[in-house]
Write a protein that holds these residues in place. Structure first.
Motif, PDB file in Angstrom:
ATOM      1  N   ARG A  10      48.822  79.729  93.968  1.00 43.99           N
ATOM      2  CA  ARG A  10      48.454  79.591  95.385  1.00 43.99           C
ATOM      3  C   ARG A  10      49.685  79.229  96.202  1.00 43.99           C
ATOM      4  NH1 ARG A  10      43.304  81.828  95.632  1.00 43.99           N
ATOM      5  NH2 ARG A  10      42.129  81.073  93.840  1.00 43.99           N
TER       6      ARG A  10
ATOM      7  N   ILE B  46      36.451  91.601  96.362  1.00 46.21           N
ATOM      8  CA  ILE B  46      36.809  92.472  95.236  1.00 46.21           C
ATOM      9  C   ILE B  46      36.200  93.857  95.414  1.00 46.21           C
ATOM     10  CG2 ILE B  46      36.546  92.802  92.737  1.00 46.21           C
ATOM     11  CD1 ILE B  46      36.907  89.783  92.419  1.00 46.21           C
TER      12      ILE B  46
ATOM     13  N   ARG C 216      43.494  84.773  84.353  1.00 43.25           N
ATOM     14  CA  ARG C 216      42.817  85.115  85.606  1.00 43.25           C
ATOM     15  C   ARG C 216      43.062  84.069  86.689  1.00 43.25           C
ATOM     16  NH1 ARG C 216      38.355  88.782  85.072  1.00 43.25           N
ATOM     17  NH2 ARG C 216      37.482  87.833  86.919  1.00 43.25           N
ATOM     18  N   ARG C 217      43.563  82.917  86.287  1.00 39.99           N
ATOM     19  CA  ARG C 217      43.747  81.850  87.256  1.00 39.99           C
ATOM     20  C   ARG C 217      44.870  82.210  88.237  1.00 39.99           C
ATOM     21  NH1 ARG C 217      43.214  75.518  85.812  1.00 39.99           N
ATOM     22  NH2 ARG C 217      42.482  74.957  87.880  1.00 39.99           N
ATOM     23  N   ALA C 218      44.649  81.917  89.521  1.00 38.94           N
ATOM     24  CA  ALA C 218      45.575  82.388  90.551  1.00 38.94           C
ATOM     25  C   ALA C 218      46.583  81.329  90.966  1.00 38.94           C
ATOM     26  CB  ALA C 218      44.781  82.824  91.773  1.00 38.94           C
TER      27      ALA C 218
ATOM     28  N   THR D 132      36.476  84.254  90.413  1.00 43.61           N
ATOM     29  CA  THR D 132      37.412  84.959  89.534  1.00 43.61           C
ATOM     30  C   THR D 132      37.791  84.158  88.298  1.00 43.61           C
ATOM     31  OG1 THR D 132      39.208  84.087  90.890  1.00 43.61           O
ATOM     32  CG2 THR D 132      38.432  86.300  91.409  1.00 43.61           C
ATOM     33  N   PHE D 133      37.506  82.850  88.316  1.00 42.16           N
ATOM     34  CA  PHE D 133      37.936  82.004  87.193  1.00 42.16           C
ATOM     35  C   PHE D 133      37.159  80.684  87.246  1.00 42.16           C
ATOM     36  CE2 PHE D 133      40.597  78.514  85.635  1.00 42.16           C
ATOM     37  CZ  PHE D 133      40.964  78.981  84.375  1.00 42.16           C
TER      38      PHE D 133
ATOM     39  N   ASP E  64      33.684  85.987  95.838  1.00 45.75           N
ATOM     40  CA  ASP E  64      33.855  86.457  94.460  1.00 45.75           C
ATOM     41  C   ASP E  64      34.537  85.413  93.582  1.00 45.75           C
ATOM     42  OD1 ASP E  64      32.741  88.912  95.049  1.00 45.75           O
ATOM     43  OD2 ASP E  64      34.674  89.785  95.618  1.00 45.75           O
TER      44      ASP E  64
ATOM     45  N   GLU F  31      37.467  79.047  90.839  1.00 48.19           N
ATOM     46  CA  GLU F  31      38.366  79.759  91.740  1.00 48.19           C
ATOM     47  C   GLU F  31      37.699  81.027  92.241  1.00 48.19           C
ATOM     48  OE1 GLU F  31      42.341  80.517  90.688  1.00 48.19           O
ATOM     49  OE2 GLU F  31      42.788  78.426  90.275  1.00 48.19           O
ATOM     50  N   SER F  32      37.863  81.265  93.525  1.00 50.29           N
ATOM     51  CA  SER F  32      37.462  82.553  94.089  1.00 50.29           C
ATOM     52  C   SER F  32      38.739  83.268  94.506  1.00 50.29           C
ATOM     53  CB  SER F  32      36.543  82.341  95.288  1.00 50.29           C
ATOM     54  OG  SER F  32      37.270  81.732  96.330  1.00 50.29           O
ATOM     55  N   VAL F  33      38.598  84.483  95.048  1.00 47.78           N
ATOM     56  CA  VAL F  33      39.798  85.194  95.485  1.00 47.78           C
ATOM     57  C   VAL F  33      40.567  84.327  96.486  1.00 47.78           C
ATOM     58  CG1 VAL F  33      40.682  87.282  96.588  1.00 47.78           C
ATOM     59  CG2 VAL F  33      38.666  87.423  95.131  1.00 47.78           C
ATOM     60  N   LYS F  34      39.837  83.652  97.359  1.00 48.83           N
ATOM     61  CA  LYS F  34      40.475  82.927  98.445  1.00 48.83           C
ATOM     62  C   LYS F  34      41.040  81.557  98.063  1.00 48.83           C
ATOM     63  CE  LYS F  34      40.682  84.007 102.117  1.00 48.83           C
ATOM     64  NZ  LYS F  34      41.872  84.778 102.544  1.00 48.83           N
TER      65      LYS F  34
ATOM     66  N   SER G  77      47.250  85.141  94.406  1.00 45.69           N
ATOM     67  CA  SER G  77      45.832  85.489  94.376  1.00 45.69           C
ATOM     68  C   SER G  77      45.485  86.056  93.017  1.00 45.69           C
ATOM     69  CB  SER G  77      45.542  86.549  95.446  1.00 45.69           C
ATOM     70  OG  SER G  77      44.207  87.000  95.347  1.00 45.69           O
ATOM     71  N   PHE G  78      44.204  86.131  92.746  1.00 47.36           N
ATOM     72  CA  PHE G  78      43.713  86.951  91.645  1.00 47.36           C
ATOM     73  C   PHE G  78      43.918  88.404  92.067  1.00 47.36           C
ATOM     74  CE2 PHE G  78      40.117  89.419  89.930  1.00 47.36           C
ATOM     75  CZ  PHE G  78      40.357  89.262  88.579  1.00 47.36           C
TER      76      PHE G  78
END
Lengths: 129, 360
Positions: free
Chosen positions: B290, B35, B286-288, A39-40, A37, A60-63, B309-310
Motif C-alpha cells: 500500500r 475486479i 495475494r496480499r497488497a 482479495t486476501f 472485492d 484486504e479488498s482491492v482498495k 494493489s492486488f
C-alpha cells in the motif's frame, strides 16, 4: 442489506453464531459490500487465544486493508481453509461459506455486549442517516 | 469542502455507484465491483467518466509565446492531429503535473491535465505565456474514455467513419449523434482505447449511447487505478509529485533536452546525480502493498511504496515505489513492510501486464 435473525453482531460489522460453546465468526453483508472485492484474508492459527475486541484477522479488498476484531474472548477452534485460495467467498456468501473462523466461548457473559439482529438493523439505519 | 460534480453525477447515482472524493471531485469508484470492471475492460470495452480532468486551449506561435517552454516534450516536431505525453516542471526541475499535449493546428494546442492540479497548472502556464490566447475549457468539456479491445468495433458500429484508421497517440474529429467530437486513440489502461471530448451538455447523451451497446459497461476510478498500475503508468500525487523529477521516475524519454523548458537547468544537474529510482515490484502473495509502506533490503529501509494493489490480472500484489538507485535492479529481492505485515517481493521490468491490446 441482509441481516440474519438468530445471529449476534458487533459495531465493527462482525457476526457471531452461537452453538453451545462454539462461536462461528464472519463479517456482515454490510461489511463485505462496503469493502468491495475481497482479495486476501489473514486468519489466526488454531489455538491462538484472543480477548473480546482484540484484532483477530485482517481482510484486504482491492482498495484497502481492514482489521477484524474478536467478538468474544476465547481460543480459535477452526479457521476457514477456503479463504486462502478463494477470498471472494466473503463477498459471495458472507454468512455461510465465507465465514472466518470458529472459537471456543470463554465467557458467555460477554454475549450481552453484542447486538441481536433487530438492534443491528437499527444500528445500520442510524449509520445511513 | 464542496466537491465538484461531473455532468454524469446523477447517472452514477442511478447506477448505484459507490462514490468518493478524488482531486476535489465526487467520482464513481465502482459500479459492480472493481475486479469485474477491471476484467471486463481487459476483454471487452468499458466507459469511464473522466470529466474531472482539465483541458486547456492555446492559440499562438509555439516559440514566441513561451508555450513550448511549459512542456518538457518535443512539441515542435509534432504533426497536426497527434498527441504527446510530457511533464510540466517547476524551476527546480520537479514535477508540477503530467499532461498530454494535442496539436490541433500549426498554432493551435490542447493540453489535458490532472483534476487536482488543473487550477494551479492554469495559473502556472498563464504566468509563463507572452500571449493571452490561453483558455481553461475544463468546465465546458466532458471527457469520456472508452477502453478495451472491443472499443474500436463499438465506435465503428456507432458510425464513427474512419476510426479504424486512427493510429496510437493521434486524434481526429468524428460525427457522433450529429455532433463533431474529438476522439484520440489514447488512454490509461493498456488496452486499445479512445478518449472522447465533447461539450459537457452532451455528456449524458454520449454516455447513454455508449452503454446501449452490450459490449460496453461502466467502470469506475477503482478499476482505472488497477488497470493503470498493471501498466506501471504513474499517477500524479502518488508516483510522481512535486518532490520528484521525471528522471528518477524513469520518464527521461518524455523530455527534450534539445529545447528550452522551465526547470531544464536544475533538471540537467539532477540528471547527473540520481539518488532514487521508481521501480516496479511483484509480491509473492495475494496480499497488497500500500501507499507509504516501507521498502526494506537486509532489514534496512531503502525506499517507500507510492502505489500498491492486488493485481486482478496477475493474481498477486503489485506496486511501485522509489528505492535507492543502486538497489533499483531487476530481480532484486525486497521486503514491503508496515507495522502489521511483511511481504516479500521482487523488482521487475515495467509493465506488469504485457498482454494488452493497446497497439493492436
Amino acid at each position: 442489506m441482509d441481516v440474519r435473525e438468530g445471529l449476534f453482531y458487533t459495531k465493527e460489522h462482525e457476526w457471531v453464531k452461537i452453538d453451545g460453546k462454539i462461536a462461528t465468526v464472519g463479517i456482515t453483508d454490510y461489511a463485505q459490500s462496503a469493502l468491495g472485492d475481497v482479495t486476501f484474508v489473514e486468519l489466526p492459527k488454531k489455538a491462538d487465544v484472543f480477548k473480546q475486541a482484540d484484532q483477530i484477522a485482517t481482510v484486504e479488498s482491492v482498495k484497502a486493508a481492514s482489521d477484524i476484531y474478536a467478538p468474544l474472548s476465547g481460543a480459535v477452534e477452526e479457521i476457514n481453509p477456503e479463504l486462502d485460495n478463494v477470498p471472494e467467498l466473503v463477498n459471495q456468501s458472507c454468512y455461510e461459506k465465507g465465514f472466518f473462523l470458529k472459537m471456543q466461548i470463554e465467557d458467555e457473559a460477554e454475549i450481552k455486549n453484542l447486538m441481536d439482529a433487530k438492534s443491528y438493523k437499527a444500528y445500520l439505519e442510524s449509520l445511513a442517516k | 469542502m464542496n466537491l465538484k460534480l461531473t455532468p454524469l453525477a446523477e447517472v452514477h447515482e442511478t447506477l448505484g455507484a459507490k462514490t468518493a472524493s478524488f482531486g476535489g471531485w465526487l467520482m464513481p469508484i465502482e459500479y459492480n465491483g472493481i475486479i469485474q470492471e477491471h476484467n471486463w475492460t481487459r476483454k471487452n470495452a468499458s466507459v469511464f467518466d473522466i470529466c474531472h480532468m482539465g483541458e486547456f486551449e492555446f492559440k499562438g506561435d509555439l516559440k514566441t509565446s513561451g508555450f513550448d517552454n511549459v512542456v518538457t516534450a518535443d512539441l515542435e516536431s509534432m504533426p497536426v492531429k497527434t498527441c504527446r505525453y510530457g511533464f510540466l516542471l517547476n524551476e527546480t526541475g520537479n514535477i508540477l503535473d503530467d499532461a498530454v499535449t494535442y496539436r490541433k493546428g500549426i498554432d493551435q494546442w490542447m493540453l489535458v491535465v490532472n483534476a487536482a492540479t488543473t487550477e494551479d497548472d492554469f495559473k502556472h502556464i498563464k504566468s509563463n505565456l507572452r500571449s493571452s490566447n490561453f483558455r481553461n475549457m475544463s468546465d465546458q468539456t466532458a471527457k469520456l474514455d472508452l477502453q478495451g479491445p472491443l472499443s474500436r468495433d463499438v465506435l465503428v458500429s456507432l458510425g464513427c467513419k474512419g476510426i479504424e484508421n486512427l493510429a496510437y497517440y493521434t486524434f481526429d474529429y468524428f460525427e457522433l449523434f450529429e455532433n463533431k467530437v474529438l476522439i484520440s486513440r489514447t488512454g490509461y489502461t493498456g488496452e486499445l482505447g479512445f478518449e472522447i471530448y465533447i461539450d459537457s451538455i452532451h455528456a449524458v447523451e454520449l454516455w447513454n449511447l455508449l452503454l446501449k451497446e452490450d459490449r460496453v459497461r461502466p467502470a469506475g476510478l477503482g478499476a482505472r487505478d488497477t488497470l493503470r498500475l498493471e501498466m506501471s503508468y504513474p499517477l500524479y500525487g502518488q508516483d510522481i509529485t512535486g518532490e520528484n523529477n521525471p528522471i528518477e521516475a524513469g520518464f527521461g524519454k518524455f523530455i527534450d533536452f534539445d529545447k528550452e523548458f522551465i526547470g531544464k537547468e536544475k533538471l540537467l544537474k539532477k540528471k547527473t546525480n540520481v539518488e532514487k529510482k521508481l521501480v516496479c515490484f511483484v509480491c509473492d502473495s495475494r496480499r497488497a502493498p500500500r501507499h507509504n509502506d516501507r521498502i526494506l533490503k537486509d532489514k534496512k529501509t531503502i525506499g517507500v511504496v507510492t502505489s500498491g494493489s492486488f493485481s486482478p490480472s496477475l493474481g498477486v500484489g503489485i506496486g511501485m515505489g522509489y528505492v535507492e538507485s543502486h538497489e533499483a535492479v531487476v530481480d532484486n529481492q525486497i521486503i514491503i513492510s508496515d507495522d502489521k505485515k511483511e511481504l516479500s517481493a521482487k523488482i521487475v521490468k515495467r509493465p506488469f501486464y504485457k498482454n494488452g491490446s493497446l497497439k493492436g
